[in-house]
Design a protein around this motif. Structure first.
Motif, PDB file in Angstrom:
ATOM      1  N   THR A  61      28.875  43.741  40.894  1.00  0.00           N
ATOM      2  CA  THR A  61      30.424  44.597  40.563  1.00  0.00           C
ATOM      3  C   THR A  61      30.038  44.347  38.643  1.00  0.00           C
ATOM      4  OG1 THR A  61      30.753  44.965  42.310  1.00  0.00           O
ATOM      5  CG2 THR A  61      31.974  45.654  41.253  1.00  0.00           C
ATOM      6  N   HIS A  63      32.975  45.049  36.051  1.00  0.00           N
ATOM      7  CA  HIS A  63      34.244  45.205  35.274  1.00  0.00           C
ATOM      8  C   HIS A  63      34.282  45.695  33.736  1.00  0.00           C
ATOM      9  CE1 HIS A  63      35.324  43.816  39.108  1.00  0.00           C
ATOM     10  NE2 HIS A  63      34.645  43.709  39.655  1.00  0.00           N
ATOM     11  N   TYR A  97      35.847  36.161  37.563  1.00  0.00           N
ATOM     12  CA  TYR A  97      34.850  36.782  37.673  1.00  0.00           C
ATOM     13  C   TYR A  97      33.867  35.829  37.151  1.00  0.00           C
ATOM     14  CZ  TYR A  97      37.348  40.953  35.804  1.00  0.00           C
ATOM     15  OH  TYR A  97      38.366  41.400  35.127  1.00  0.00           O
ATOM     16  N   THR A 119      40.334  39.353  42.217  1.00  0.00           N
ATOM     17  CA  THR A 119      41.368  41.157  42.162  1.00  0.00           C
ATOM     18  C   THR A 119      43.043  41.380  42.125  1.00  0.00           C
ATOM     19  OG1 THR A 119      40.907  43.196  42.035  1.00  0.00           O
ATOM     20  CG2 THR A 119      40.832  42.128  43.945  1.00  0.00           C
ATOM     21  N   TYR A 123      40.956  45.866  46.128  1.00  0.00           N
ATOM     22  CA  TYR A 123      39.381  45.762  47.073  1.00  0.00           C
ATOM     23  C   TYR A 123      38.775  44.477  47.539  1.00  0.00           C
ATOM     24  CZ  TYR A 123      36.587  44.134  42.983  1.00  0.00           C
ATOM     25  OH  TYR A 123      35.433  43.249  43.000  1.00  0.00           O
ATOM     26  N   PRO A 125      36.465  41.319  47.257  1.00  0.00           N
ATOM     27  CA  PRO A 125      35.665  41.126  45.978  1.00  0.00           C
ATOM     28  C   PRO A 125      34.618  40.518  47.180  1.00  0.00           C
ATOM     29  CG  PRO A 125      37.432  39.589  45.118  1.00  0.00           C
ATOM     30  CD  PRO A 125      38.097  40.544  46.571  1.00  0.00           C
ATOM     31  N   HIS A 128      30.536  40.093  46.311  1.00  0.00           N
ATOM     32  CA  HIS A 128      30.695  40.989  45.466  1.00  0.00           C
ATOM     33  C   HIS A 128      30.181  39.605  44.548  1.00  0.00           C
ATOM     34  CE1 HIS A 128      31.886  44.863  46.291  1.00  0.00           C
ATOM     35  NE2 HIS A 128      32.657  44.408  47.569  1.00  0.00           N
ATOM     36  N   LEU A 130      30.399  39.580  40.137  1.00  0.00           N
ATOM     37  CA  LEU A 130      31.237  40.003  39.844  1.00  0.00           C
ATOM     38  C   LEU A 130      30.786  39.809  38.234  1.00  0.00           C
ATOM     39  CD1 LEU A 130      34.463  39.389  41.286  1.00  0.00           C
ATOM     40  CD2 LEU A 130      33.749  41.582  41.750  1.00  0.00           C
ATOM     41  N   HIS A 171      33.399  48.914  39.360  1.00  0.00           N
ATOM     42  CA  HIS A 171      35.143  48.263  40.030  1.00  0.00           C
ATOM     43  C   HIS A 171      36.002  49.492  40.771  1.00  0.00           C
ATOM     44  CE1 HIS A 171      39.271  45.621  39.641  1.00  0.00           C
ATOM     45  NE2 HIS A 171      39.062  46.789  40.649  1.00  0.00           N
ATOM     46  N   TYR A 174      35.444  51.267  43.947  1.00  0.00           N
ATOM     47  CA  TYR A 174      36.043  50.480  45.195  1.00  0.00           C
ATOM     48  C   TYR A 174      37.264  50.470  45.546  1.00  0.00           C
ATOM     49  CZ  TYR A 174      31.115  48.395  45.274  1.00  0.00           C
ATOM     50  OH  TYR A 174      30.153  47.604  45.576  1.00  0.00           O
TER      51      TYR A 174
END
Ligand code: ZN
Length: 208
Positions: A61, A63, A97, A119, A123, A125, A128, A130, A171, A174
């Motif tokens: 994912t 960002h 992240y 986050t 959502y 995470p 994921h 990140l 991001h 989601y």
């Protein structure tokens, strides 16, 4: 012979859902892994494992930082400040992240990939991987070094954690609460550029 062993191990990993790191990484992906700047190298400190939530990577994912990152700003100082803010102000385990990409396309390790991220949006995470690219892509364009590094890192993660390029999203896919990763970076997800670049890297790393 090495390539035959690689194919056999990678196939077994896919069929049996073994952790993909049972296979040695192809050279191009190993090169990406070797150039990741470790937490120790940028002057960060490891997170407390007792407070960490372990997870298994199933998605990749993207960002953005969401703030301007001017030329000449020190990325390592930015990371040290981000780690302090994440822990002291947000009371998170660590930087939210797992990887951060700077203006020169350097890739930095953030939170350990073994631990679920954090986050400000609704959502979950967990699962994921990140990736944050520095800058605010509502306002500026990502440069080619950032795009190349993003594709290199995504290809490495896809191979290592045995997840398909189709699991790569932004991001805002989601969460309706954010514009992250910004319109000018999200464009490269929307038009298939990043997934295509990742697929090409995975295909070209397979033995001929
Ligand atoms: Zn985000």
């Amino acid at each position: 012979m090495r390539s035959l062993i690689y194919v056999a191990t990678a196939t077994a990993a896919l069929l049996l859902q073994l952790p993909a790191w049972a296979a040695p990484l192809p050279p191009a992906l190993a090169e990406t892994e070797n150039r990741i700047v470790s937490v120790a190298a940028w002057g960060g400190t490891p997170a407390d494992p007792a407070k960490a939530r372990k997870h298994t990577i199933k998605h990749i994912t993207l960002h953005h930082q969401g703030e301007p990152f001017p030329e000449g700003k020190d990325p390592q100082l930015y990371l040290r400040n981000l780690q302090t803010w994440s822990r002291n102000t947000k009371h998170w385990l660590d930087i939210p992240y797992h990887y951060i990409i700077d203006l020169d396309g350097r890739i930095y390790e953030g939170r350990s990939i073994d631990y679920a991220g954090d986050t400000n949006t609704e959502y979950d995470p967990t699962g994921h991987a990140l990736i944050e690219v520095v800058g605010n892509f509502e306002e500026v364009q990502p440069n080619q070094k950032q795009l190349d590094a993003t594709a290199d890192l995504m290809a490495l993660l896809a191979m290592k954690y045995n997840v398909a390029p189709a699991t790569i999203h932004g991001h805002k896919d989601y969460s309706a609460q954010t514009v992250c990763p910004g319109v000018n970076l999200y464009r490269y997800l929307e038009n298939g550029y990043l997934r295509d670049q990742v697929t090409q890297r995975l295909q070209s790393s397979l033995p001929k």
